[in-house]
Design a protein around this motif. Structure first.
Motif, PDB file in Angstrom:
ATOM      1  N   LEU A 321       8.540  13.953  -2.941  1.00 22.63           N
ATOM      2  CA  LEU A 321       9.832  13.915  -2.262  1.00 22.63           C
ATOM      3  C   LEU A 321       9.660  13.380  -0.841  1.00 22.63           C
ATOM      4  CD1 LEU A 321      12.833  14.736  -2.678  1.00 22.63           C
ATOM      5  CD2 LEU A 321      12.253  16.897  -1.541  1.00 22.63           C
ATOM      6  N   ASP A 322      10.476  12.400  -0.482  1.00 21.72           N
ATOM      7  CA  ASP A 322      10.456  11.869   0.877  1.00 21.72           C
ATOM      8  C   ASP A 322      11.846  11.351   1.231  1.00 21.72           C
ATOM      9  OD1 ASP A 322      10.525   8.676   1.102  1.00 21.72           O
ATOM     10  OD2 ASP A 322       9.504   9.187  -0.760  1.00 21.72           O
ATOM     11  N   PRO A 323      12.124  11.095   2.532  1.00 26.98           N
ATOM     12  CA  PRO A 323      13.488  10.734   2.936  1.00 26.98           C
ATOM     13  C   PRO A 323      14.036   9.460   2.326  1.00 26.98           C
ATOM     14  CG  PRO A 323      12.238  11.498   4.827  1.00 26.98           C
ATOM     15  CD  PRO A 323      11.256  11.360   3.699  1.00 26.98           C
ATOM     16  N   SER A 324      13.177   8.599   1.783  1.00 27.66           N
ATOM     17  CA  SER A 324      13.682   7.372   1.156  1.00 27.66           C
ATOM     18  C   SER A 324      14.240   7.611  -0.241  1.00 27.66           C
ATOM     19  CB  SER A 324      12.576   6.309   1.089  1.00 27.66           C
ATOM     20  OG  SER A 324      11.572   6.680   0.152  1.00 27.66           O
ATOM     21  N   GLN A 353       6.256  14.704   0.816  1.00 32.37           N
ATOM     22  CA  GLN A 353       5.652  13.595   1.542  1.00 32.37           C
ATOM     23  C   GLN A 353       6.126  13.578   2.994  1.00 32.37           C
ATOM     24  OE1 GLN A 353       6.180   9.839  -0.528  1.00 32.37           O
ATOM     25  NE2 GLN A 353       4.577  10.356  -2.002  1.00 32.37           N
ATOM     26  N   ASP A 354       5.446  12.763   3.789  1.00 28.98           N
ATOM     27  CA  ASP A 354       5.783  12.704   5.221  1.00 28.98           C
ATOM     28  C   ASP A 354       7.120  11.994   5.447  1.00 28.98           C
ATOM     29  OD1 ASP A 354       5.371   9.868   5.434  1.00 28.98           O
ATOM     30  OD2 ASP A 354       3.220  10.180   5.677  1.00 28.98           O
ATOM     31  N   VAL A 363       2.142   8.054  10.173  1.00 21.98           N
ATOM     32  CA  VAL A 363       3.007   9.234  10.294  1.00 21.98           C
ATOM     33  C   VAL A 363       2.524  10.311   9.328  1.00 21.98           C
ATOM     34  CG1 VAL A 363       5.333  10.118   9.913  1.00 21.98           C
ATOM     35  CG2 VAL A 363       5.007   7.913  11.056  1.00 21.98           C
ATOM     36  N   VAL A 364       2.402  11.558   9.819  1.00 22.71           N
ATOM     37  CA  VAL A 364       1.994  12.662   8.942  1.00 22.71           C
ATOM     38  C   VAL A 364       3.010  13.801   8.932  1.00 22.71           C
ATOM     39  CG1 VAL A 364      -0.472  12.163   9.114  1.00 22.71           C
ATOM     40  CG2 VAL A 364       0.596  13.715  10.780  1.00 22.71           C
ATOM     41  N   ALA A 365       3.905  13.866   9.929  1.00 25.18           N
ATOM     42  CA  ALA A 365       4.894  14.947   9.979  1.00 25.18           C
ATOM     43  C   ALA A 365       5.869  14.823   8.809  1.00 25.18           C
ATOM     44  CB  ALA A 365       5.654  14.897  11.297  1.00 25.18           C
ATOM     45  N   ALA A 366       6.333  15.973   8.308  1.00 27.17           N
ATOM     46  CA  ALA A 366       7.256  15.988   7.165  1.00 27.17           C
ATOM     47  C   ALA A 366       8.504  16.807   7.463  1.00 27.17           C
ATOM     48  CB  ALA A 366       6.544  16.534   5.931  1.00 27.17           C
ATOM     49  N   GLY A 402      -0.427   6.718   2.113  1.00 27.33           N
ATOM     50  CA  GLY A 402       0.622   6.733   3.111  1.00 27.33           C
ATOM     51  C   GLY A 402       1.595   7.882   2.978  1.00 27.33           C
ATOM     52  N   GLY A 403       1.612   8.546   1.815  1.00 24.97           N
ATOM     53  CA  GLY A 403       2.587   9.596   1.563  1.00 24.97           C
ATOM     54  C   GLY A 403       2.230  10.939   2.159  1.00 24.97           C
ATOM     55  N   ASN A 404       0.914  11.213   2.277  1.00 24.02           N
ATOM     56  CA  ASN A 404       0.441  12.454   2.895  1.00 24.02           C
ATOM     57  C   ASN A 404       1.118  13.699   2.322  1.00 24.02           C
ATOM     58  OD1 ASN A 404      -1.456  11.345   4.845  1.00 24.02           O
ATOM     59  ND2 ASN A 404       0.330  10.510   5.893  1.00 24.02           N
ATOM     60  N   ILE A 405       1.061  13.842   1.001  1.00 25.01           N
ATOM     61  CA  ILE A 405       1.688  15.010   0.381  1.00 25.01           C
ATOM     62  C   ILE A 405       1.007  16.293   0.845  1.00 25.01           C
ATOM     63  CG2 ILE A 405       2.578  13.836  -1.650  1.00 25.01           C
ATOM     64  CD1 ILE A 405       0.198  14.774  -3.225  1.00 25.01           C
TER      65      ILE A 405
END
Length: 614
Positions: A321-324, A353-354, A363-366, A402-405
């Motif tokens: 899950l990510d903002p996109s 994901q971040d 970017v690593v913040a989520a 890149g997703g940094n789950i």
């Protein structure tokens, strides 16, 4: 679905097999390009083992009737079958002819084919998959058209043996390739004896929902380890469920949409076509004629709300899950938390994901990902969840680059408080101390032993201290290493190689040690270990988690027919778990089936809910 070009794979497997002495050559005239000896028939090419005795040789004017044509994908070609079978049940009468482009033949054509005999391994030699005997670089002559097809072999629950596969030959690295086929004794031998042949099934229950690649799974053995909702349960390494069969269609979806089906539906009528072997499913009926799906009305489950004095804790893998992601995904996941999970007090999320998703930008913040999710929960009528997590180092925890789950705790602050102990970071390990006669974490939220090699390129456990009605509850959220790289149940190695287990075993031992540290500081501490464990309730991973009686897999409290959270290749199985310390001895557990059995999914995992009185 992507696959390796057959021409390259054929050359590789022939060279490797001949070099290893696994596939013997022949001194027949065909090897020298002379074709004045006895005619070679399909069953001569197929032979009585999984690999052809004529591999690497040229054959000429092999006769057959075209029983199916594949006009799409990277494995274009056709199947042909000899209408004059021999008397040996071990030799298949069907064969794939790889053309590489759209074949100039039609179903019902009588053909003569000349070309090179090969063994193609879907997924490549390193996959462990069985090979498909075929003719490549063919010269095809159509002799006549409109011929009747050879009568199909009907695959039934009675015809498929209960025993799944023979033990592999230790001298050949546990491979079954060179073993004589015994189709009356083993399911994999039975299917192999029909490779490339015209087969059919009657009305069959669907045990694996339609996937994005236009495939589904059925069982011809409805009595085989059934779940309460129509699936087939995988309850041990010896319960492979021999009645399972993958179904694809020979008709491109652009011409005829593949039916959407859920577990428990029925594929009614006759489904008929060549029996293939695919990279991602093993033996596959590629249907010329596809049955009709009868909807049996499977519904998504709803768990009950917690009763007075009960704390409810859940785990949910929300699948990258990510903002996109579209708002519809956030809304659907949020509705599930509210309506299907009854707004648990604590929810451990996996695969958050971040804030920029798979954009590999450092970017690593989520927090934006989580806030969008919690806002959707409020919009769905749920509570205003607060959250805690620890950001990982960039690209150090596996998953999509890149997703940094990572794992995230959601909690309802109206019912539960979180004990914040500052200092948690990607590399700082939380520990256990004894304060005022009770266990406490040094960092909350904190990560469990993040420098341990067990967590290399994998998600580190997230630990936190919660308080409910004055009682402390320690929660450890996990996402163990995936099963990627493991061989399938249909591997030519028997038993299959499960290489990914080694890392999960180390991870489980690390978490077990951490739980024991808590229990050493406070024998009656309430500890909940949960998440996507990526392993079965009977696995060595679970045994390592429970070592010394530190934890109990709560899913074992359910009837066997209800123990599953994931469906893979038609097997309903456990991957998501909640394990509890000995002090939690009065509890209720629910595997809430809302995703894994459905063609339309918001995640491929089913969430789990535990309720207990601390």
């Amino acid at each position: 679905m992507p696959s390796i070009p057959r021409s390259a794979a054929v050359a590789a497997v022939v060279a490797a097999a001949l070099a290893a002495g696994l596939l013997a050559g022949s001194s027949s005239a065909a090897a020298d390009g002379e074709n004045d000896g006895p005619a070679v028939r399909v069953h001569d090419i197929q032979g009585t083992t999984r690999t052809s005795p004529l591999v690497g040789q040229q054959v000429a004017d092999v006769e057959g009737i075209v029983i199916g044509v594949r006009t799409y994908g990277s494995s274009r070609g056709f199947w042909m079958q000899d209408p004059q079978p021999d008397a040996d049940p071990a030799t298949s009468e069907g064969l794939f002819v790889y053309t590489g482009s759209t074949p100039a033949v039609a179903t019902g054509d009588a053909v003569e084919v000349s070309g090179t005999v090969g063994e193609y391994v879907p997924g490549g030699l390193g996959s462990g998959n069985q090979s498909i005997t075929q003719i490549s670089k063919p010269a095809v002559t159509v002799v006549s058209s409109g011929n009747a097809l050879p009568a199909p072999v009907t695959i039934t629950g009675r015809s498929v043996p209960s025993a799944y596969a023979p033990e592999g030959d230790p001298a050949a690295g546990n491979s079954i390739n060179a073993l004589p086929l015994r189709p009356r004794s083993y399911a994999l031998d039975y299917y192999e004896s029909l490779e490339g042949s015209n087969v059919r099934i009657g009305s069959s229950r669907i045990v694996g929902a339609t996937d994005p690649y236009s495939e589904l799974w059925v069982t011809v053995k409805p009595w085989e380890n059934p779940t309460e909702r129509g699936g087939t349960r995988y309850g041990s390494y010896a319960s492979q469920n021999s009645g399972r069969l993958q179904i694809q269609s020979l008709t491109p979806t652009s011409q005829q949409p593949f039916p959407k089906a859920n577990v428990g539906d029925v594929l009614s009528g006759t489904t008929e076509g060549p029996l293939d072997f695919s990279q991602y499913g093993g033996y596959t009926l590629t249907a010329r004629t596809l049955g009709t799906v009868q909807d049996r009305g499977l519904e998504r489950e709803r768990t009950r709300r917690e009763r007075r004095g009960e704390l409810s804790v859940a785990t949910y893998n929300v699948e990258n899950l990510d903002p996109s992601d579209p708002q519809e995904k956030f809304d659907a996941l949020a509705a599930a938390v509210v309506e299907n999970l009854a707004t648990p007090d604590i929810v451990a999320l996996e695969e958050i994901q971040d804030n920029t998703g798979t954009k590999n930008d450092g970017v690593v913040a989520a927090d934006e990902t989580v806030r969008r999710f919690t806002d959707a929960i409020v919009a769905a009528g749920g509570p205003a969840y607060d959250f805690r997590s620890v950001d990982p180092e960039d690209n150090e925890d596996g998953g999509q680059p890149g997703g940094n789950i990572r794992q995230v705790f959601l909690f309802n602050p109206e019912r539960v408080s979180f004990t914040d102990r500052p200092g948690g970071s990607a590399t700082a390990a939380t520990g256990v101390v004894r304060e005022y006669g009770r266990a406490a974490l040094t960092l909350s939220p904190g990560r469990v032993d993040p420098a341990n090699a067990a967590w290399e390129s994998s998600r580190k456990p997230l630990a936190g201290e919660f308080v409910f009605r004055g009682r402390t509850v320690f929660v450890v959220a996990n996402h163990f290493g995936s099963k990627g790289g493991d061989e399938s149940l249909t591997s030519h190695h028997q038993p299959p190689t499960r290489s990914s287990e080694a890392k999960r075993l180390q991870q489980a031992q690390t978490v077990n040690t951490f739980v024991k540290d808590i229990l050493k500081a406070q024998r009656n501490a309430n500890v909940v270990v949960l998440g996507d464990i990526n392993d079965f309730e009977f696995s060595e991973t679970t045994k390592a988690l429970t070592d010394g009686g530190a934890l109990y897999p709560a899913i074992k409290s359910l009837p066997r027919a209800e123990r599953y959270s994931y469906v893979y290749q038609g097997n309903s199985q456990v991957l998501d778990q909640i394990l509890i310390s000995p002090s939690i001895d009065d509890f209720s557990y629910d595997s809430v089936h809302i995703n894994a059995e459905f063609a339309e999914q918001n995640s491929d995992h089913d969430p789990q809910v535990l309720r207990f009185r601390p």
